[in-house]
Design an enzyme around this catalytic site. Sequence first.
Site, short mmCIF file in Angstrom:
data_model
loop_
_atom_site.label_atom_id
_atom_site.label_comp_id
_atom_site.label_asym_id
_atom_site.label_seq_id
_atom_site.Cartn_x
_atom_site.Cartn_y
_atom_site.Cartn_z
CB SER A 95 -0.95 -0.05 1.21
OG SER A 95 -1.89 0.99 1.17
CE LYS B 120 -5.05 -2.21 0.84
NZ LYS B 120 -5.11 -0.76 0.68
CG ASP C 111 7.67 4.26 -11.87
OD1 ASP C 111 8.23 3.14 -11.87
OD2 ASP C 111 6.46 4.42 -12.11
#
Length: 395
Positions: A296, A321, A307
Amino acid sequence: MDLQESRWKEYLKNLGWVLAIGSLIFTVVVGGFIVTNLDHLGRLARVVKLVESDYLEEVSVDTLIEGATKGIVDSLGDPYSSYMNAQENEELMQQIEGKFGGVGIILSLKDPQKLVVLRPIKNTPAAKAGLLPGDVIIKIDDVDATTIDQEKAVSLMRGNPGTNVTLVVYRESIKQNVTVPLTRENIAVPTVEGLALPGNSDIAYIGISQFSSHTALELNEVLRNMDISKYKGMILDLRYNHGGELESAVGVASYFVQPGPIVYIVDKGGNAVTKASEGNYLGIPFVVLVNEESASAAEIVSGAIKDRGTGTLVGTKTFGKGIVQTIYQLDRGTSVKLTTAKYLTPNKIDIHKKGIEPDVEVKLKDGEEATLSPTTKAFDTQLTEALKVLRQQMK
């Protein structure tokens, strides 16, 4: 006709118009729902009437409404959406704030069918009583814990400080059940720990256990107290971090990515909201430790770092999640938690049920325990590799 009777007739006439207008508004607003679902509403009304007229025991209207509300949410089949009664709602709010009455146990996400102790929190009743990672909770007082979910188990273990609860756990190492009596205490969970990595005075180790509403502020305080500028590199440990509050994750990620997007929140209509860095980027070499229980909000942080290319992820694939829950407060202190959106990483990658692959995959050895917040130079395999990768970056 006397004056009083005349006034009553005028009043009833006006009341009739009010009810008629109200009925018209009601029909316009929800008429579509009623026409579409008339049979279902009729069925619900008939069941309520049957319970009221024929059921052997007396049942309050409150109980029926509570059961119907819970049933609606349960019917979604979403393990992250739930109806919470007043007690459960209060406990959730306390958890978000990081303060609650309980015994100090964090449960593992790995097997949702079992209540497996991930770890006891330091200096809590669970830690003092000798509960161990891997212990399987099979009984909470008189409740068979093998038949309940994690939220219910947490609710049963929490309570007012000074009250008692008895757990029965199965311990694999001795293949026996162990009975553990506990007295609840106020649990104030520090979510961020910072220290100089033992044997490596130029490396800062930052461990974040969860994302409560104050985690970003905690991190800021820890970095300031450590005088982070004197370190040449950092290891950020997000292993076994089950996540928490979205805004807290964005605040933490802002220290590890340059200005720009951290996460996209996408609702059911496809509308996206961009959560961007708050401009606190530290700009020192760092490595992030993740594993299969990093979930999460922890994945929001690690996904943004991967990224944006600001750090290296070391460990194993994260939990996966990638959805967001919103808590809606209802009447009488109750609430409903619903999955309302999904999130995408800065490269617009959906990681739900997929997880995030580390840049450098390293597994713990069989039976090896992670050295979280290490006090000696006896590091686990993943932390050892993280240090090696960081040293290479610092050259």
